[in-house]
Design a protein around this motif. Structure first.
Motif: not given
Length: 430
Positions: A128, A131, A163, A165-168
């Motif tokens: 994310t 992360e 966004y 906490d959304t995967p990049t």
């Protein structure tokens, strides 16, 4: 210049590549190179190779992406690196960032280097945004506590809070650049290296990013290396610049001198023309047919040179293959720095859109002089339908020069000269 203020130094940096292969490409070449190395002799393949000029066909398998690059950067300085595509800018930044090693030469630096070289560089697409912030901070040698203290500022600046906490891998290129720049800028490296990736962002973000780089250099005392094709941004951000051409530094010094030199030297001489004609295309809804720069007697302006005392006219012809009810007609004049100094739109004067039926139209626009100060200028023309995405734009299609015929203006400031009537009278008598 005090030597202890030098934070980054490039000494005799060169980078050689063999086209189409990794390494030398052959076992015999590798063995030959190894044999010379253990005997303490120079690499035999450094003596061969051609300059990295993409415009000509070469005969050698080896090319020099960079040759004998030398420069120093002081602490807190913002250095611009400019040049055409293929000049070696990105290769130089990769060497400075220690992404790749130079073939010859050495880089001396003090402190951490954070790089923003390509969209998504250093990001794990499966992680994310949050992360990836921690991952990048750890790569820079920061503790989790240090990263957490900057986390809110990074997220707010990037504009990706929704966004985070959304995967990049689901981010757009613009979102990825926003977050990557925020990470690089707020995690406080001593040296920030920024390539052309900022061009991916929108105008608002570019303005924020340039402002942030100014802040970290002026207030934070950190060093920035900035590569961009946006000369207005380079001019605003960098006090000093270096100009690369075919892998060599051909000029360095104050940005105010380097940028005009680069822009003028990169323009083709054939652009200095008073007239340009385009082929008719029946498949287009509408298009430009021609542009002419003429004087008050409708004669083409010789050599596109205009005096400060001379008005000139732009004679523009258009072809419409369909009816257009709301049409934009625009003219943009840019200076030698690439900055817009004059924007003209027909609706600003007539307060309504141009309505065109099928056929050929001609527009004549008078540019009053004295208006622009002496210098080099470029004309961009725009034709667009308000109701659709149809348009025809001709960017920097004509170039002209305004020359001063007197010495009065040579020391004046400002971009525009507008003659104004001054009434003066004596109101007190002795």
């Amino acid at each position: 210049m005090k030597k202890n203020n030098i934070i980054l130094k490039a000494e005799n940096i060169s980078k050689q590549y063999r086209l189409g292969t990794v390494g030398t490409g052959t076992l015999s070449h590798d063995l030959n190179r190894w044999w010379h190395k253990i005997r303490g002799k120079e690499d035999p393949y450094l003596k061969v190779g051609e300059t990295n000029d993409r415009s000509i066909k070469g005969n050698s398998d080896y090319v020099w992406a960079l040759q004998d690059i030398n420069f120093e950067v002081e602490e807190g300085e913002v250095l611009g690196i400019i040049g055409k595509n293929g000049a070696g800018k990105s290769t130089l930044l990769k060497i400075l960032s220690k992404v790749t090693a130079p073939t010859t030469g050495v880089i001396k630096s003090r402190g951490r280097i954070a790089s923003l070289l390509e969209v998504g560089t250093g990001f794990n697409p499966e992680l994310t945004g949050r992360e990836n912030i921690y991952l990048n901070g750890a790569i820079l040698g920061m503790t989790k506590k240090e990263i957490t203290s900057k986390l809110d500022e990074i997220i707010e600046f990037s504009g990706c809070e929704r966004y985070i906490d959304t995967p990049t891998k689901r981010y757009s290129s613009g979102m990825t650049v926003r977050l990557a720049f925020a990470v690089a800028a707020f995690l406080e490296p001593e040296i920030l290296v920024v390539d052309e990736v900022l061009a991916v962002g929108d105008a608002e973000f570019q303005k924020k990013a340039i402002g942030k780089m100014q802040d970290i250099s002026r207030e934070g005392g950190r060093t920035v290396l900035f590569v961009s094709h946006n000369m207005a941004a380079v001019n605003a951000l960098c006090e000093k610049s270096i100009l690369l051409e075919n892998g060599k530094i051909i000029k360095s010094g104050l940005t105010s001198e380097i940028v005009p030199y680069y822009l003028l030297s990169s323009q083709k001489e054939e652009m200095m023309t008073s007239e340009i004609i385009f082929e008719e295309d029946k498949d287009k809804d509408f298009q430009f047919l021609s542009m002419r720069m003429v004087d008050s007697e409708n004669s083409l302006i010789k050599n596109s040179i205009i005096s400060t005392e001379q008005a000139f006219f732009l004679q523009i012809r258009y072809l419409f293959n369909m009816e257009v009810l709301k049409c934009h007609l625009t003219i943009i004049i840019k200076n030698s720095l690439g900055e817009v100094v004059l924007f003209l739109d027909r609706t600003d004067f007539y307060k309504e859109f141009f309505v065109a039926e099928k056929g050929i139209y001609e527009t004549i626009v008078r540019i009053q002089n004295p208006l622009l100060k002496p210098g080099e200028y470029f004309l961009t023309f725009g034709l667009a339908n308000q109701y659709s995405n149809s348009n025809d734009h001709k960017f920097d299609i004509l170039k002209f020069r305004i020359e001063d015929i007197s010495s009065i203006r040579k020391t004046r400031e400002g971009d525009l000269f507008i003659p104004t009537k001054w009434e003066m009278k004596k109101i007190c008598y002795e």
